[in-house]
Design an enzyme around this catalytic site. Structure first.
Site, PDB file in Angstrom:
ATOM      1  CB  SER A  38      -0.902   0.015   1.232  1.00  0.00           C
ATOM      2  OG  SER A  38      -0.135   0.346   2.370  1.00  0.00           O
ATOM      3  CE  LYS A  39       0.308   7.761  -1.861  1.00  0.00           C
ATOM      4  NZ  LYS A  39       0.535   7.989  -3.238  1.00  0.00           N
TER       5      LYS A  39
END
Ligand code: GLU
Length: 423
Positions: A205-206
């Site tokens: 994820s980010k």
């Protein structure tokens, strides 16, 4: 995998915004399979969600694929524009008794008994018991088709031979197989790519750093290095080779060598690999790339002294930006370096540099080493104050190169400012 012509693969992104690392890897693997087998790479935009499928979001996908140099042979097709085909097939499924209306929606009949087996090149056989699958909706009550129906019809109509996509789609596959069977069509080969994790073992994820292709571009990665690194996220040729030119990837890539266990995206490793690609470029070529990115000219001399240390093209500005504009002084570096007679040493360096002729790297080196000997100093005691004075920090390329590149006038003027401040 069957070799030879006739292999048709597709990348079928839903345009939800920037193209993420996972989507980019899926696109790359499809592209490599197509190029390896002289097959066809089809681009199909799954734009049936009208709200998210904006022109900008679709453009972002093209933009990312173009930057990665993953050229498609057919398409882009729009799934939304094929809705008449989907409706035709929904009608046929109802007419032939494979599907039925239920409160306006249309459901596919799933037998109560038996099972559907997905033959996955990467994972082997995956059996889905029909008991666990309800009659599922293939069209909403307004007649609009659902994803599984649209994807199956499109894959069939487009003659897709290999469906290569993320493991998150595995649960859709038995449904698509049932639809294809009801349509009387042959099943394509399936390959579900391993999930991507961050270095902490959690789903990517980010928070694991650059998440999209656009971010990678902005952070100064090279498309060839990104392709090389993405190829290794689930695929390997042997246990040790990591560096593959794109030609080598095309020659060596097969789905049989794709692993089913999650792959780890490690941005540090990508940085390392990108650094290797940067070092292998000619300084002239790299300078040209940076000049194109920035609209400046004459960067090659500075590239020559920073190329070894760069991992991304944006590192160039961290390492050499001080040559082009004065940087605010790093106060910590200043107080660490400008003590114990540093100002006096700096003043002596100024004198020595004022007389260097010609003002080039060899001349600067000769003058400064002679002064180090004369003052009987550890070299750092002389060079660090000069470095802080001209670059604003204690990190820069070699001091002789740095001074020579900056030139006499600017070097002396920055040293004068530092001396004024030190008094
Ligand atoms: N549109 C789907 C997605 O972006 C992919 C569908 C497929 O590859 O079958 O996740």
């Amino acid at each position: 995998m069957t070799e030879g012509e006739g292999i048709r693969v597709r990348f079928a992104p839903s345009p939800t915004g920037a193209l993420h690392i996972g989507g980019a890897r899926t696109a790359l693997y499809n592209w490599l399979v197509a190029r390896h087998s002289s097959g066809t790479f089809v681009l199909r935009i799954e734009d049936t969600d009208r709200e998210r499928s904006t022109k900008e979001n679709i453009e972002q996908i093209y933009d990312a694929l173009r930057w990665l140099e993953l050229d498609w042979d057919e398409g882009p097709y729009s799934q939304a524009e094929r809705v008449d085909r989907h409706r035709e097939e929904i009608k046929r499924l109802v007419d032939e008794g494979h599907a039925y209306f239920d409160e306006g929606a249309v459901r596919l009949r799933v037998p109560d008994e038996g099972s559907t087996t997905v033959h996955d090149v990467i994972r082997g056989e995956i059996v889905f018991e029909h008991q666990a699958i309800d009659d599922f909706v293939i069209a909403r009550s307004d007649g609009s088709p659902l994803y599984n129906l649209a994807a199956a019809v499109d894959d069939r109509d487009m003659g897709i031979t290999h469906v290569i996509r993320g493991a998150d789609h595995i649960s859709n596959t038995p449904r698509q197989l049932m639809i294809l069977e009801a349509l009387g069509s042959k099943a394509p080969v399936f390959a579900h790519l391993p999930l991507l994790h961050g270095t902490d073992g959690k789903k990517l994820s980010k928070r694991h750093g650059a998440a999209s292709v656009q971010e990678l571009r902005d952070q100064g990665y090279l498309p060839a290095a990104v392709r090389n690194y993405l190829a290794l996220l689930g695929w390997g040729f042997d246990d040790s080779t990591e560096y593959f030119t794109t030609g080598e990837l095309i020659r060596n890539f097969t789905l049989e060598r794709v692993s089913k266990s999650p792959a780890v995206f490690d941005e540090q490793k990508l940085r390392w690999m990108n650094g290797r690609y940067l070092r292998e470029m000619d300084a002239a070529e790299l300078a040209e790339l940076l000049e194109r990115e920035t609209g400046r000219s004459g960067l090659q001399p500075a590239v020559e002294v920073t190329q070894e240390k760069m991992q991304t093209t944006t590192d160039f500005w961290k390492l050499a930006g001080w040559l082009y504009e004065r940087r605010p002084t790093d106060e910590k570096a200043w107080s660490k370096v400008m003590k114990d007679g540093a100002a006096e040493n700096l003043a002596r360096a100024r004198e020595a540099l004022a007389n260097v002729e010609p003002f080039d790297q060899a001349g600067v080196e000769q003058a400064l080493t002679a002064l180090v000997d004369e003052l009987d100093l550890k070299p750092g005691k002389l060079y660090q104050p000069i470095r802080v004075a001209i670059t604003g920090s204690t990190v820069s390329p070699g001091i002789f190169e740095s001074v020579a590149l900056l030139g006499r006038d600017e070097t002396l003027s920055r040293i004068d400012d530092a001396l004024a401040r030190a008094r």
